[in-house]
Scaffold this motif. Structure first.
Motif: not given
Length: 69
Positions: A50-55
């Motif tokens: 999702k937008e905002g997820s840290e990856v």
């Protein structure tokens, strides 16, 4: 998560464009540099991206692979 890729760049998903087969993932790194990767929509959904997820953007040869803890 342990991987063999030496180029591991931690960032945040800025934009996720889901298509029927593939999804485009834009990851912003500290300092504002953006990396774009195209992955399967199945993988994006399985990792619950999702937008905002840290990856992590994992760079190996000519590909950018997205990973998530």
């Amino acid at each position: 998560m342990e991987v063999s890729s030496r180029n591991q760049l931690k960032g945040t998903i800025k934009m996720l464009k889901k298509g029927p087969i593939n999804s485009e993932v834009t990851v912003v790194l500290p300092g504002g540099i953006e990396i774009v990767s195209v992955i399967t929509t199945y993988s994006a959904e399985k990792m619950n991206l999702k937008e905002g997820s840290e990856v992590y953007a994992l760079i190996k040869a000519s590909e950018v692979v997205i990973g998530k803890d």
